[in-house]
Design a protein around this motif. Structure first.
Motif, PDB file in Angstrom:
ATOM      1  N   GLU A 298       0.820  -1.213   0.000  1.00 22.57           N
ATOM      2  CA  GLU A 298       0.000   0.000   0.000  1.00 22.57           C
ATOM      3  C   GLU A 298       0.857   1.269   0.000  1.00 22.57           C
ATOM      4  N   ILE A 299       1.904   1.301   0.811  1.00 28.03           N
ATOM      5  CA  ILE A 299       2.752   2.499   0.857  1.00 28.03           C
ATOM      6  C   ILE A 299       3.797   2.475  -0.250  1.00 28.03           C
ATOM      7  N   THR A 300       4.547   1.370  -0.328  1.00 29.14           N
ATOM      8  CA  THR A 300       5.678   1.304  -1.250  1.00 29.14           C
ATOM      9  C   THR A 300       5.256   1.355  -2.715  1.00 29.14           C
ATOM     10  N   VAL A 301       4.103   0.773  -3.033  1.00 30.94           N
ATOM     11  CA  VAL A 301       3.669   0.730  -4.433  1.00 30.94           C
ATOM     12  C   VAL A 301       2.534   1.714  -4.697  1.00 30.94           C
ATOM     13  N   GLU A 302       1.393   1.527  -4.025  1.00 33.74           N
ATOM     14  CA  GLU A 302       0.212   2.330  -4.357  1.00 33.74           C
ATOM     15  C   GLU A 302       0.418   3.810  -4.076  1.00 33.74           C
ATOM     16  N   TYR A 303       0.867   4.143  -2.861  1.00 29.08           N
ATOM     17  CA  TYR A 303       1.030   5.553  -2.523  1.00 29.08           C
ATOM     18  C   TYR A 303       2.174   6.185  -3.306  1.00 29.08           C
ATOM     19  N   CYS A 304       3.210   5.407  -3.564  1.00 32.70           N
ATOM     20  CA  CYS A 304       4.318   5.940  -4.360  1.00 32.70           C
ATOM     21  C   CYS A 304       3.858   6.260  -5.778  1.00 32.70           C
ATOM     22  N   GLU A 305       3.093   5.371  -6.387  1.00 32.51           N
ATOM     23  CA  GLU A 305       2.582   5.614  -7.739  1.00 32.51           C
ATOM     24  C   GLU A 305       1.611   6.797  -7.749  1.00 32.51           C
ATOM     25  N   GLU A 306       0.766   6.858  -6.717  1.00 33.46           N
ATOM     26  CA  GLU A 306      -0.196   7.961  -6.635  1.00 33.46           C
ATOM     27  C   GLU A 306       0.529   9.298  -6.499  1.00 33.46           C
ATOM     28  N   PHE A 307       1.551   9.332  -5.679  1.00 35.14           N
ATOM     29  CA  PHE A 307       2.296  10.574  -5.462  1.00 35.14           C
ATOM     30  C   PHE A 307       3.030  10.998  -6.738  1.00 35.14           C
ATOM     31  N   LYS A 308       3.587  10.037  -7.448  1.00 39.92           N
ATOM     32  CA  LYS A 308       4.273  10.359  -8.706  1.00 39.92           C
ATOM     33  C   LYS A 308       3.283  10.914  -9.726  1.00 39.92           C
ATOM     34  N   ALA A 309       2.079  10.368  -9.764  1.00 43.17           N
ATOM     35  CA  ALA A 309       1.069  10.851 -10.710  1.00 43.17           C
ATOM     36  C   ALA A 309       0.657  12.283 -10.392  1.00 43.17           C
ATOM     37  N   LEU A 310       0.831  12.677  -9.130  1.00 45.56           N
ATOM     38  CA  LEU A 310       0.482  14.031  -8.701  1.00 45.56           C
ATOM     39  C   LEU A 310       1.631  15.017  -8.898  1.00 45.56           C
ATOM     40  N   GLY A 311       2.784  14.498  -9.343  1.00 46.51           N
ATOM     41  CA  GLY A 311       3.922  15.367  -9.572  1.00 46.51           C
ATOM     42  C   GLY A 311       5.079  15.155  -8.612  1.00 46.51           C
ATOM     43  N   GLY A 312       4.913  14.267  -7.649  1.00 51.03           N
ATOM     44  CA  GLY A 312       5.987  13.967  -6.718  1.00 51.03           C
ATOM     45  C   GLY A 312       6.989  13.009  -7.341  1.00 51.03           C
ATOM     46  N   GLU A 313       8.015  12.693  -6.579  1.00 53.63           N
ATOM     47  CA  GLU A 313       9.064  11.816  -7.102  1.00 53.63           C
ATOM     48  C   GLU A 313       9.133  10.468  -6.396  1.00 53.63           C
ATOM     49  N   HIS A 314       8.987  10.453  -5.075  1.00 56.01           N
ATOM     50  CA  HIS A 314       9.212   9.185  -4.382  1.00 56.01           C
ATOM     51  C   HIS A 314       8.601   9.214  -2.983  1.00 56.01           C
ATOM     52  N   VAL A 315       8.065   8.074  -2.577  1.00 55.97           N
ATOM     53  CA  VAL A 315       7.641   7.845  -1.192  1.00 55.97           C
ATOM     54  C   VAL A 315       8.466   6.676  -0.676  1.00 55.97           C
ATOM     55  N   GLN A 316       9.301   6.928   0.321  1.00 57.90           N
ATOM     56  CA  GLN A 316      10.196   5.919   0.860  1.00 57.90           C
ATOM     57  C   GLN A 316       9.649   5.359   2.179  1.00 57.90           C
ATOM     58  N   LEU A 317       9.384   4.062   2.210  1.00 57.88           N
ATOM     59  CA  LEU A 317       8.921   3.416   3.429  1.00 57.88           C
ATOM     60  C   LEU A 317      10.079   3.176   4.386  1.00 57.88           C
ATOM     61  N   VAL A 318       9.860   3.479   5.664  1.00 58.12           N
ATOM     62  CA  VAL A 318      10.800   3.097   6.711  1.00 58.12           C
ATOM     63  C   VAL A 318      10.433   1.688   7.158  1.00 58.12           C
ATOM     64  N   GLU A 319      11.407   0.792   7.138  1.00 60.91           N
ATOM     65  CA  GLU A 319      11.161  -0.600   7.513  1.00 60.91           C
ATOM     66  C   GLU A 319      10.541  -0.695   8.904  1.00 60.91           C
ATOM     67  N   SER A 320       9.651  -1.651   9.078  1.00 58.98           N
ATOM     68  CA  SER A 320       9.017  -1.860  10.371  1.00 58.98           C
ATOM     69  C   SER A 320      10.014  -2.462  11.366  1.00 58.98           C
TER      70      SER A 320
END
Length: 338
Positions: A298-320
């Motif tokens: 959800e974070i690493t793939v979906e939110y990262c793709e969503e953010f890139k589509a909005l003009g962002g570059e990357h969402v980096q997950l911090v390991e649990s």
């Protein structure tokens, strides 16, 4: 004297990523009266008639994207945590792992403790923040099962560990693996809950959701509030890393249905940050002690793709927390002093 029993309980995972197993998992999970807290009839109609039939194939496809040869990441890391804790505590303790939904079952884990002739049982639900739908559900099931035993040993529960110093420092350590200065903003994205479940935790009826800052600090009124404990976790991690309040946002993901859930929603925050010109985001998911579908996909793939589509570059997950020895030290402390 006999051994002391320790029961670790995480949320659960399907036995496999196949649709039939996902259906079984979702059915057990969503039919829990504490997860979907509506009437039995409405819940059965919603879950069995709509959610499970339509959601299972989609969820199955997502699980297949994160499933590893060694199995579900959530179960894999939970098993490692249980073994590491057993090794740390030694022969005077018997550590058992269970999942609230599916396998290994809570009933079987309790039976193993009974067979081990333990003199007491301490239950540690593996959820840092208390919620009725997670920790409360584990507590209820354990008490229901133990109530059928002819002889019930002394039993205790860990209610939450959202502010445990070793938990906070472990998340901070994992964030330090990255160049913090290279990120424009930090997200603390927690699993979402319906607002009605937060309202039920406010026994005064005068605090929860009465203003936008009702979760800003813990008080006697909201000390068991999932959102307030989450805000506290985020504040402590940010303080450990020297992150100023203006540079991070607490948000909530994984909504289900159309009614209001805890806000702000992570998707809305992504839109806001992209509109502000933010490009790189660092994302924590501190409601989980092991990486799982909600973090890995959800974070690493979906939110990262969503953010890139909005003009962002990357969402980096911090390991649990996963198999970090410092987290096992936290569990040991909860066993000995919690």
């Amino acid at each position: 004297m006999g051994k002391k029993g320790i029961l670790l309980v995480n949320l659960g995972t399907p036995d496999s990523p196949e649709v039939k197993d996902v259906k079984r998992y979702l059915d057990q999970f969503l039919m829990d009266e504490r997860v979907i807290d509506i009437s039995d009839f409405r819940r059965a109609l919603l879950v069995k008639g709509i959610i499970v039939p339509f959601r299972s194939p989609k969820t199955s496809a997502l699980y297949k994207k994160i499933w590893e040869p060694k199995g579900s990441p959530l179960l894999y890391y939970s098993e490692i945590q249980a073994q590491m804790l057993q090794d740390k505590l030694g022969p005077g303790y018997q550590v058992e792992l269970a999942m609230r939904y599916q396998n290994p079952s809570v009933e079987r884990a309790l039976s193993r403790l009974k067979e081990g002739l333990v003199e007491s049982i301490k239950v540690i639900p593996l959820f840092p923040q208390y919620a009725s739908a997670s920790t409360g559900s584990v507590m209820q099931l354990v008490m229901e099962l133990l109530s059928k035993w002819p002889t019930i040993p002394p039993v205790s529960f860990v209610n939450s560990f959202h502010d445990h110093p070793s938990v906070i420092s472990t998340f901070a350590d994992h964030a330090r693996r990255f160049d913090l200065a290279s990120f424009d903003h930090v997200l603390f994205s927690f699993h979402g809950l319906p607002e009605r479940q937060l309202l039920k935790c406010d026994h005064t009826g005068s605090h929860c959701l009465k203003n936008k800052d009702c979760c800003a600090q813990l008080t006697d009124v909201n000390k068991f509030c999932y959102s307030a404990q989450g805000h506290d976790t985020a504040r402590l991690i940010a303080a450990e890393l020297g992150i100023e309040r203006k540079d991070y946002t607490v948000c909530f993901q994984s909504r289900l249905g159309k009614e209001p859930w805890v806000q702000p929603y992570t998707t809305d925050v992504l839109k806001k940050l992209a509109a502000e010109g933010k490009k790189r985001l660092l994302a924590f998911s501190p409601a989980f002690v092991a990486d799982c579908l909600e973090t890995i996909y959800e974070i690493t793939v979906e939110y990262c793709e969503e953010f890139k589509a909005l003009g962002g570059e990357h969402v980096q997950l911090v390991e649990s927390l996963n198999d970090d020895p410092k987290f096992i030290e936290a569990l040991e402390d909860l066993v000995l002093n919690g």
